[in-house]
Design an enzyme around this catalytic site. Sequence first.
Site, PDB file in Angstrom:
ATOM      1  N   ILE A   1     -12.133   4.081  14.012  1.00 23.88           N
ATOM      2  CA  ILE A   1     -13.173   4.580  14.912  1.00 23.88           C
ATOM      3  C   ILE A   1     -14.335   3.593  14.975  1.00 23.88           C
ATOM      4  CG2 ILE A   1     -14.831   6.438  15.326  1.00 23.88           C
ATOM      5  CD1 ILE A   1     -12.868   8.329  13.877  1.00 23.88           C
TER       6      ILE A   1
ATOM      7  N   ASN B   1       0.872  -1.178   0.000  1.00 25.63           N
ATOM      8  CA  ASN B   1       0.000   0.000   0.000  1.00 25.63           C
ATOM      9  C   ASN B   1       0.902   1.220   0.000  1.00 25.63           C
ATOM     10  OD1 ASN B   1      -1.803   2.064   0.423  1.00 25.63           O
ATOM     11  ND2 ASN B   1      -2.759   1.180   2.232  1.00 25.63           N
TER      12      ASN B   1
ATOM     13  N   LEU C   1     -15.413   3.977   9.388  1.00 25.09           N
ATOM     14  CA  LEU C   1     -15.181   5.201  10.149  1.00 25.09           C
ATOM     15  C   LEU C   1     -13.750   5.229  10.662  1.00 25.09           C
ATOM     16  CD1 LEU C   1     -18.492   5.257  12.251  1.00 25.09           C
ATOM     17  CD2 LEU C   1     -18.078   6.210   9.972  1.00 25.09           C
TER      18      LEU C   1
ATOM     19  N   ARG D   1     -10.196   9.746  19.682  1.00 26.60           N
ATOM     20  CA  ARG D   1      -9.994   9.397  21.092  1.00 26.60           C
ATOM     21  C   ARG D   1      -9.965  10.648  21.967  1.00 26.60           C
ATOM     22  NH1 ARG D   1      -5.022   5.496  19.623  1.00 26.60           N
ATOM     23  NH2 ARG D   1      -4.730   7.307  18.245  1.00 26.60           N
TER      24      ARG D   1
ATOM     25  N   ARG E   1     -11.146  16.559   7.297  1.00 27.03           N
ATOM     26  CA  ARG E   1     -11.860  16.911   6.065  1.00 27.03           C
ATOM     27  C   ARG E   1     -13.283  17.355   6.391  1.00 27.03           C
ATOM     28  NH1 ARG E   1     -10.544  11.296   3.081  1.00 27.03           N
ATOM     29  NH2 ARG E   1      -8.419  11.132   3.867  1.00 27.03           N
TER      30      ARG E   1
ATOM     31  N   ARG F   1      -2.562  -1.982  -3.511  1.00 30.87           N
ATOM     32  CA  ARG F   1      -3.769  -1.180  -3.332  1.00 30.87           C
ATOM     33  C   ARG F   1      -3.618   0.079  -4.183  1.00 30.87           C
ATOM     34  NH1 ARG F   1      -4.698   3.558   0.840  1.00 30.87           N
ATOM     35  NH2 ARG F   1      -6.883   3.982   0.455  1.00 30.87           N
TER      36      ARG F   1
ATOM     37  N   GLU G   1      -8.370  -5.176   4.528  1.00 35.83           N
ATOM     38  CA  GLU G   1      -8.178  -4.853   3.121  1.00 35.83           C
ATOM     39  C   GLU G   1      -7.029  -5.645   2.517  1.00 35.83           C
ATOM     40  OE1 GLU G   1      -9.117  -0.243   2.690  1.00 35.83           O
ATOM     41  OE2 GLU G   1      -8.224  -0.715   4.624  1.00 35.83           O
TER      42      GLU G   1
ATOM     43  N   HIS H   1     -12.574   3.530  -0.270  1.00 36.18           N
ATOM     44  CA  HIS H   1     -12.627   2.481   0.763  1.00 36.18           C
ATOM     45  C   HIS H   1     -13.354   1.232   0.251  1.00 36.18           C
ATOM     46  CE1 HIS H   1     -12.572   6.077   3.745  1.00 36.18           C
ATOM     47  NE2 HIS H   1     -11.337   5.612   3.623  1.00 36.18           N
TER      48      HIS H   1
END
Length: 394
Positions: free
Chosen positions: A327, A8, A206, A281, A238, A91, A379, A180
Site C-alpha cells: 500500500i 521466507n 503499509l 485497492r 487485523r 527470514r 527485504e 517488519h
Amino acid sequence: MKKILVLNSGSSSLKYQLFNVDGEKYDVVAKGVADRIGINGSFVEIKFPNGEKRKREVALPTHNEAINEVISELLNGAITSMAEIDAVGHRVVQGGDIFKNSVLVTDSVIDQIEALAELAPLHNHAHVLGMKAVQKLLPDVPQTAVFDTAFHQTMPKEAFLYALPLEQYTKYKIRRYGFHGTSHAYVSAKAAELIGKKGKIITCHLGNGASISAIDNGKCLDTSMGFTPLAGLVMGTRCGDIDPYIPLYICKSQNKTPDEVNEILNKRSGMFGLCGYSDNRDVETLFGVEEKATDAMNAYIHSIIRFIGSYIAVLGGVDAIVFTAGIGENGSLVRKLVLERLQYLGITLDEEANNRRGNIEEISTPDSQVRVFVIPTDEEYMIAKDTMNIVFSA
C-alpha cells in the site's frame, strides 16, 4: 562470485529469491514461490529477470518437498548444480530478546527459534521446517537466520515495556518486539542516503499487515507493532490498537472462546471488519462512493496520522517520512490523504510524483520542510547482504 538463496517460509508457502553476488552488486537470478504446502492445489512458480515465468502444480505435503521442488526449478535455468548455492538466508519473524542480530544457523539456534514459536506460532514453526529441510538437502551449505524483530532491539525500555506486573516481562517475556524490521532497516538506510544524513526518519511499512517506526540516527526508538503483529495500525484484517478489555468483554458478553476472539481480531477486523474489503485497492475505489468504505479508509488514515504524530514527539522532530510495502508503494490515495493531514509540518504533495510507481520517488515538493519518499522495500536483498557478511566476511 557467490550465489545466495533467500527463503521466507510461511505456514503454507515458501517464497524464494536467488542472488548472484559480485562485490557490492546483488543481481536477482530467479525468484518465486512454492505455495499451498500441505493443501490441495499446491504449486511451484519461478520468475526470471527477462520476464520468463513457469508455474506447475505439484504435490507439496511438507516443506521438505517444497524445498526440493524449488531446487528443481532453479536447476532448470538458474543454476547447473546444487553445488553452486554457496549459502542460504532465512527470514525469521520472531527472535524475541535473544537475537539482536542475524546469526549463523546451528542446531542450538534452531532449538531457540522453535522455543520462540509460542510468540509467533504461524511463522516460527515454518521457519524451522525450512531450515531443517535445507539441512537435509544441502547439508554442507551454511545457513543464516535474519530476524524481523532484530532491528527493533535498539528500543529503550520505556518504549518496549508494558505497564503490567514486571514478572510478565521477566518471566514470560511479554514486551513490545515490533516486526517488519528488515524492511524498516532497508528503507530508512535508503532515506538517509537521499537526505545526506541518518537523521530523524519515520518509516511507514503499509501492507495488509502494517507498522510504523521512529528511527533516530539509524536506530529504532519505537515501533507500532507490539508483542505480536496484531498491535498498532488498522490493517487489512487485523484490528490494531484497541482497549485491552474489549477481548475479555467479547468473551464474556458473547460467550466466545479465546480462539474465537483471536479469529475475530486477526482475521475479521481491520478494513475487512469495517467495510467488508481487506484489499486497499477495493477500498480506494469505493472511497467517497460507499459510506462503509469511506469510514474504513478514514479510520485507517487516522491511525497512521496518530502514530506519525506521536513519533515526531518521540524523535523531537522529523527530517523524512518514508512510505513502503504494497500500500505504501502503490496506494497514491492513502499517501495523499495522509500528507493532507500533515500540511502543518510544511509538507506540500507533488501530485505528479505521487502518481508514479515502481521506483524511488520524492513526493514532497522542493520547498517542503520535511522530505517525503516512496521507497520500494527489498527485504530479500537485506537478508542476502546479512548472509554474505556472516558467512564470507570472516
